[in-house]
Design a protein around this motif. Structure first.
Motif, PDB file in Angstrom:
ATOM      1  N   THR A   1       0.850  -1.320   0.028  1.00  0.00           N
ATOM      2  CA  THR A   1       0.100   0.057   0.035  1.00  0.00           C
ATOM      3  C   THR A   1       0.902   1.220  -0.147  1.00  0.00           C
ATOM      4  OG1 THR A   1      -1.797  -1.171   1.209  1.00  0.00           O
ATOM      5  CG2 THR A   1      -1.802   1.183   1.281  1.00  0.00           C
ATOM      6  N   TYR A   2       0.565   2.042  -1.017  1.00  0.00           N
ATOM      7  CA  TYR A   2       1.486   3.202  -1.146  1.00  0.00           C
ATOM      8  C   TYR A   2       0.808   4.565  -0.771  1.00  0.00           C
ATOM      9  CZ  TYR A   2       5.167   0.749  -3.134  1.00  0.00           C
ATOM     10  OH  TYR A   2       6.325  -0.335  -3.315  1.00  0.00           O
ATOM     11  N   TYR A   3       1.133   5.593  -0.245  1.00  0.00           N
ATOM     12  CA  TYR A   3       0.626   6.837  -0.285  1.00  0.00           C
ATOM     13  C   TYR A   3       1.349   7.818  -1.594  1.00  0.00           C
ATOM     14  CZ  TYR A   3      -0.263  11.641   1.025  1.00  0.00           C
ATOM     15  OH  TYR A   3      -0.812  13.107   1.159  1.00  0.00           O
ATOM     16  N   ILE A   4       0.298   8.067  -2.434  1.00  0.00           N
ATOM     17  CA  ILE A   4       1.007   8.915  -3.785  1.00  0.00           C
ATOM     18  C   ILE A   4       0.069  10.273  -3.790  1.00  0.00           C
ATOM     19  CG2 ILE A   4       0.889   6.475  -5.044  1.00  0.00           C
ATOM     20  CD1 ILE A   4      -1.601   7.159  -6.245  1.00  0.00           C
TER      21      ILE A   4
ATOM     22  N   PHE B   1       5.728  15.578  -7.296  1.00  0.00           N
ATOM     23  CA  PHE B   1       5.014  14.100  -7.483  1.00  0.00           C
ATOM     24  C   PHE B   1       5.632  13.140  -6.830  1.00  0.00           C
ATOM     25  CE2 PHE B   1       5.369  10.791 -11.042  1.00  0.00           C
ATOM     26  CZ  PHE B   1       4.340  10.038 -10.353  1.00  0.00           C
ATOM     27  N   GLY B   2       4.776  12.485  -6.014  1.00  0.00           N
ATOM     28  CA  GLY B   2       5.829  11.312  -5.291  1.00  0.00           C
ATOM     29  C   GLY B   2       4.864  10.128  -4.759  1.00  0.00           C
ATOM     30  N   LEU B   3       5.451   9.329  -4.049  1.00  0.00           N
ATOM     31  CA  LEU B   3       4.851   8.090  -3.559  1.00  0.00           C
ATOM     32  C   LEU B   3       5.896   7.500  -2.555  1.00  0.00           C
ATOM     33  CD1 LEU B   3       6.142   5.430  -4.853  1.00  0.00           C
ATOM     34  CD2 LEU B   3       4.777   5.959  -6.768  1.00  0.00           C
TER      35      LEU B   3
ATOM     36  N   ILE C   1       3.651   4.481 -12.062  1.00  0.00           N
ATOM     37  CA  ILE C   1       2.609   5.537 -11.593  1.00  0.00           C
ATOM     38  C   ILE C   1       3.129   6.942 -12.604  1.00  0.00           C
ATOM     39  CG2 ILE C   1       1.699   6.878  -9.695  1.00  0.00           C
ATOM     40  CD1 ILE C   1       1.282   3.738  -9.775  1.00  0.00           C
ATOM     41  N   SER C   2       2.014   7.514 -12.996  1.00  0.00           N
ATOM     42  CA  SER C   2       2.260   8.668 -13.913  1.00  0.00           C
ATOM     43  C   SER C   2       1.047   9.899 -13.359  1.00  0.00           C
ATOM     44  CB  SER C   2       2.253   8.532 -15.333  1.00  0.00           C
ATOM     45  OG  SER C   2       0.861   8.107 -15.653  1.00  0.00           O
ATOM     46  N   VAL C   3       1.512  11.209 -13.902  1.00  0.00           N
ATOM     47  CA  VAL C   3       0.442  12.454 -13.570  1.00  0.00           C
ATOM     48  C   VAL C   3       0.210  12.650 -14.755  1.00  0.00           C
ATOM     49  CG1 VAL C   3       0.270  14.587 -12.792  1.00  0.00           C
ATOM     50  CG2 VAL C   3       1.657  12.902 -11.283  1.00  0.00           C
TER      51      VAL C   3
END
Length: 279
Positions: free
Chosen positions: A176-179, A274-276, A256-258
């Motif tokens: 589980t990631y916080y993005i 932008f991060g995770l 993961i992209s924006v």
């Protein structure tokens, strides 16, 4: 006593002495040969039952080491079994005491190390304007990010397996990631001469985070932020701030992209990020 008697006694004594010597010689001749131990190639060791075993040095020592190693493994397995049974059947109080005595400090250090080694990244925007995408009618990936060595001397970072490729962050392990993502968007309303700029795109502004995995071959939206365009009567520019933050369950290899519905709004990207990170 006459000389004859003395001579007879001496003769008998001599005969007995000869018999004794002959007997001793016979015993010595009939005894098996005793093999001498060579200190260079042979050794004698005492067994557990106090008996002494002699033989070739290398063979005896090898057998001794194998026995010792086997005993150590058996002891370790026995202790592990006892600890497992104790964990399952023992009282909580006893387990806590044992943990405090033996394992708490090691486990604490281990968990702290794991916590500090969780994959994480924060990319910051480059100061170069992103290239124009023809039409701007579809969601386009934001690629104007500093990454890897370009993050030195910035607030950004890439740690513990996170990779960057084509504007995407690739996660190394499942979890589980916080993005999160922030975009500052600028839309010009007037030219420097005060002439109104005819907008090329009047659609709503959509800022989204997507994930892609080569196993699925599907680009999936994770979260998005949608806002209407401004219609103000003053100022040369319209400014939009868009932020996304959410939790997502990701697999190893997910990219993961924006994405943004109109990348012409990315005129000043230096403050974007932008991060995770794995939680």
């Amino acid at each position: 006593m006459s000389d004859t008697l003395v001579k007879k006694l001496a003769g008998v004594s001599l005969i007995w002495l000869l018999l004794v010597l002959i007997t001793v010689l016979c015993i010595v001749w009939t005894m098996p040969d005793s093999k001498q131990t060579n200190a260079q190639t042979e050794i004698c060791l005492q067994n557990d039952d106090k008996s002494v075993q002699c033989g070739e040095t290398a063979s005896l020592l090898h057998a001794l080491f194998e026995k010792g190693i086997s005993s150590a493994y058996d002891e370790a397995e026995k202790r592990e079994k006892i600890q497992t049974e104790k964990y399952i059947h023992g009282s909580l109080y006893t387990l806590i005491l044992d943990a405090l005595k033996h394992d708490v400090q090691l486990m604490t250090d281990y968990k702290n190390a794991l916590w500090n080694m969780k994959p994480s990244a924060k990319l910051v925007g480059t100061r170069a304007e992103q290239g124009h995408v023809l039409g701007n009618t579809t969601m386009a990936t934001v690629t104007s990010w500093r990454h890897d060595k370009d993050l030195y001397y910035t607030t950004g970072f890439q740690r513990y397996g996170i990779r960057f490729q084509n504007g995407r962050l690739i996660v190394p392990v499942s979890g589980t990631y916080y993005i999160y993502s922030f975009l500052g968007l600028t839309d010009r309303r007037l030219t420097d001469e005060g002439i109104a700029v005819e907008p090329n795109n009047m659609h709503e502004i959509k800022h989204a985070m997507h994930k892609y995995n080569v196993l699925d071959t599907v680009d999936m939206e994770i979260a998005s932020n949608l806002q209407s365009r401004k219609n103000a009567s003053h100022g040369y520019f319209y400014y939009y701030a868009s932020q996304i933050a959410t939790l997502a369950k990701l697999r190893a290899g997910d990219e993961i992209s924006v994405k943004l519905s109109d990348v012409t709004l990315l005129k000043h990207t230096g403050n974007n990020y932008f991060g995770l990170h794995l939680i």
